[in-house]
Design a protein around this motif. Structure first.
Motif, PDB file in Angstrom:
ATOM      1  N   ARG A  14      -9.676 -55.267   3.932  1.00 34.18           N
ATOM      2  CA  ARG A  14      -8.346 -55.453   3.369  1.00 34.18           C
ATOM      3  C   ARG A  14      -7.274 -55.065   4.393  1.00 34.18           C
ATOM      4  O   ARG A  14      -7.187 -53.887   4.772  1.00 34.18           O
ATOM      5  CB  ARG A  14      -8.230 -54.550   2.146  1.00 34.18           C
ATOM      6  CG  ARG A  14      -6.864 -54.528   1.534  1.00 34.18           C
ATOM      7  CD  ARG A  14      -6.748 -53.411   0.507  1.00 34.18           C
ATOM      8  NE  ARG A  14      -5.434 -53.454  -0.100  1.00 34.18           N
ATOM      9  CZ  ARG A  14      -4.857 -52.445  -0.709  1.00 34.18           C
ATOM     10  NH1 ARG A  14      -5.488 -51.301  -0.829  1.00 34.18           N
ATOM     11  NH2 ARG A  14      -3.651 -52.580  -1.200  1.00 34.18           N
ATOM     12  N   TYR A  45      -4.466 -50.716   6.825  1.00 31.78           N
ATOM     13  CA  TYR A  45      -5.332 -49.704   6.208  1.00 31.78           C
ATOM     14  C   TYR A  45      -6.509 -49.266   7.077  1.00 31.78           C
ATOM     15  O   TYR A  45      -7.283 -48.405   6.666  1.00 31.78           O
ATOM     16  CB  TYR A  45      -5.833 -50.211   4.850  1.00 31.78           C
ATOM     17  CG  TYR A  45      -4.706 -50.471   3.875  1.00 31.78           C
ATOM     18  CD1 TYR A  45      -3.876 -49.432   3.457  1.00 31.78           C
ATOM     19  CD2 TYR A  45      -4.447 -51.751   3.388  1.00 31.78           C
ATOM     20  CE1 TYR A  45      -2.826 -49.648   2.579  1.00 31.78           C
ATOM     21  CE2 TYR A  45      -3.401 -51.991   2.500  1.00 31.78           C
ATOM     22  CZ  TYR A  45      -2.594 -50.931   2.105  1.00 31.78           C
ATOM     23  OH  TYR A  45      -1.559 -51.145   1.238  1.00 31.78           O
ATOM     24  N   ASN A  99      -6.092 -41.147  -4.243  1.00 27.07           N
ATOM     25  CA  ASN A  99      -5.275 -42.221  -3.687  1.00 27.07           C
ATOM     26  C   ASN A  99      -5.098 -43.219  -4.824  1.00 27.07           C
ATOM     27  O   ASN A  99      -6.008 -44.007  -5.103  1.00 27.07           O
ATOM     28  CB  ASN A  99      -5.957 -42.882  -2.491  1.00 27.07           C
ATOM     29  CG  ASN A  99      -5.069 -43.971  -1.890  1.00 27.07           C
ATOM     30  OD1 ASN A  99      -4.089 -44.390  -2.505  1.00 27.07           O
ATOM     31  ND2 ASN A  99      -5.411 -44.442  -0.704  1.00 27.07           N
ATOM     32  N   ALA A 119      -1.837 -48.964  -5.633  1.00 27.86           N
ATOM     33  CA  ALA A 119      -0.581 -49.516  -6.146  1.00 27.86           C
ATOM     34  C   ALA A 119      -0.103 -48.816  -7.420  1.00 27.86           C
ATOM     35  O   ALA A 119       1.103 -48.856  -7.736  1.00 27.86           O
ATOM     36  CB  ALA A 119      -0.747 -51.010  -6.392  1.00 27.86           C
ATOM     37  N   HIS A 144       2.991 -46.452  -7.648  1.00 21.61           N
ATOM     38  CA  HIS A 144       4.377 -46.904  -7.796  1.00 21.61           C
ATOM     39  C   HIS A 144       4.696 -47.420  -9.199  1.00 21.61           C
ATOM     40  O   HIS A 144       5.815 -47.843  -9.457  1.00 21.61           O
ATOM     41  CB  HIS A 144       4.662 -48.001  -6.756  1.00 21.61           C
ATOM     42  CG  HIS A 144       4.042 -47.735  -5.424  1.00 21.61           C
ATOM     43  ND1 HIS A 144       4.392 -46.636  -4.649  1.00 21.61           N
ATOM     44  CD2 HIS A 144       3.054 -48.370  -4.734  1.00 21.61           C
ATOM     45  CE1 HIS A 144       3.648 -46.647  -3.538  1.00 21.61           C
ATOM     46  NE2 HIS A 144       2.842 -47.682  -3.572  1.00 21.61           N
ATOM     47  N   HIS A 159      -2.364 -41.159   0.885  1.00 22.23           N
ATOM     48  CA  HIS A 159      -2.225 -42.587   1.210  1.00 22.23           C
ATOM     49  C   HIS A 159      -2.621 -42.793   2.661  1.00 22.23           C
ATOM     50  O   HIS A 159      -2.252 -42.000   3.532  1.00 22.23           O
ATOM     51  CB  HIS A 159      -0.783 -43.056   1.008  1.00 22.23           C
ATOM     52  CG  HIS A 159      -0.326 -42.878  -0.390  1.00 22.23           C
ATOM     53  ND1 HIS A 159      -0.681 -43.736  -1.394  1.00 22.23           N
ATOM     54  CD2 HIS A 159       0.425 -41.918  -0.967  1.00 22.23           C
ATOM     55  CE1 HIS A 159      -0.171 -43.307  -2.538  1.00 22.23           C
ATOM     56  NE2 HIS A 159       0.508 -42.205  -2.306  1.00 22.23           N
ATOM     57  N   LEU A 160      -3.323 -43.888   2.905  1.00 24.57           N
ATOM     58  CA  LEU A 160      -3.685 -44.248   4.277  1.00 24.57           C
ATOM     59  C   LEU A 160      -2.437 -44.591   5.071  1.00 24.57           C
ATOM     60  O   LEU A 160      -2.228 -44.121   6.191  1.00 24.57           O
ATOM     61  CB  LEU A 160      -4.637 -45.449   4.257  1.00 24.57           C
ATOM     62  CG  LEU A 160      -5.987 -45.181   3.573  1.00 24.57           C
ATOM     63  CD1 LEU A 160      -6.455 -46.412   2.819  1.00 24.57           C
ATOM     64  CD2 LEU A 160      -7.013 -44.772   4.591  1.00 24.57           C
ATOM     65  N   SER A 161      -1.617 -45.463   4.503  1.00 21.10           N
ATOM     66  CA  SER A 161      -0.389 -45.901   5.187  1.00 21.10           C
ATOM     67  C   SER A 161       0.752 -44.937   4.862  1.00 21.10           C
ATOM     68  O   SER A 161       0.667 -44.159   3.896  1.00 21.10           O
ATOM     69  CB  SER A 161      -0.028 -47.320   4.733  1.00 21.10           C
ATOM     70  OG  SER A 161       0.256 -47.338   3.347  1.00 21.10           O
ATOM     71  N   ARG A 200       7.482 -49.294  -2.446  1.00 21.42           N
ATOM     72  CA  ARG A 200       6.428 -48.292  -2.235  1.00 21.42           C
ATOM     73  C   ARG A 200       7.005 -46.888  -2.008  1.00 21.42           C
ATOM     74  O   ARG A 200       6.261 -45.918  -1.876  1.00 21.42           O
ATOM     75  CB  ARG A 200       5.560 -48.660  -1.025  1.00 21.42           C
ATOM     76  CG  ARG A 200       4.768 -49.918  -1.215  1.00 21.42           C
ATOM     77  CD  ARG A 200       3.805 -50.143  -0.051  1.00 21.42           C
ATOM     78  NE  ARG A 200       3.503 -51.544   0.080  1.00 21.42           N
ATOM     79  CZ  ARG A 200       2.523 -52.178  -0.563  1.00 21.42           C
ATOM     80  NH1 ARG A 200       1.750 -51.521  -1.397  1.00 21.42           N
ATOM     81  NH2 ARG A 200       2.324 -53.469  -0.386  1.00 21.42           N
TER      82      ARG A 200
END
Ligand code: DQA
Length: 149
Positions: free
Chosen positions: A20, A25, A76, A79, A82, A102-104, A113
């Motif tokens: 993904r 990510y 984690n 989505a 949010h 969160h990875l990002s 986000r």
């Protein structure tokens, strides 16, 4: 004394990690991340239980079932970070110390986000270190729990 037990929750689409959007990510799969966490947990002397779901209600059920079973939650929420008042309320209801990861770096990305419903009920949030966010989150959570007890 029994080992500290921590529930590691992964939200929607994180089962696709590795395939993904790797530029966002990273290339590690969810299994890779869980395996690294298990190694760190062994060093820290804590026990981990893993759960991933693409469904909000599944995550809420798992948070509720953590009552009297786990002393901490590492999540984690993907989505649902949010959007989900339900996950936020579940964490508040069980009152189990929770770290959000969160990875990002969600604060560097699209405006939708930037807001997390989870942050207000978490001990803290770690965002932007790729798979390492999980390690940092786990270490912070374990330290917090050890200081509590
Ligand atoms: C994410 C960030 C979210 O905005 C996104 O919806 C995800 C992954 C992260 O780990 O960076 O699914 O939680």
């Amino acid at each position: 004394m029994a080992l500290l037990s921590i529930l590691v929750l992964h939200g929607p689409n994180l089962n696709l990690l590795g395939r993904r959007e790797p530029a966002v990510y990273g290339s590690q799969t969810l299994q890779d991340i869980n395996d690294s966490l298990t190694q760190i947990a062994n060093l820290l002397g804590v026990k981990l239980t893993f759960f991933q779901s693409n469904h909000e209600g599944g995550l809420v059920d798992e948070i509720q079932s953590a009552l009297d079973r786990h002393q901490g939650i590492l999540i984690n929420p993907g989505a649902y970070t949010h959007t989900s008042v339900a996950i936020r309320d579940a964490i508040a209801a069980v009152a189990i110390p929770t770290v959000e990861v969160h990875l990002s770096n969600i604060h560097q990305r699209e405006a939708f986000r930037h807001h997390s419903y989870i942050a207000a009920v978490a001990i803290g949030q770690i965002s932007g270190f790729g798979a390492d966010s999980y390690r940092l989150g786990l270490e912070g959570l374990v330290k917090h729990l050890q200081q509590q007890s």
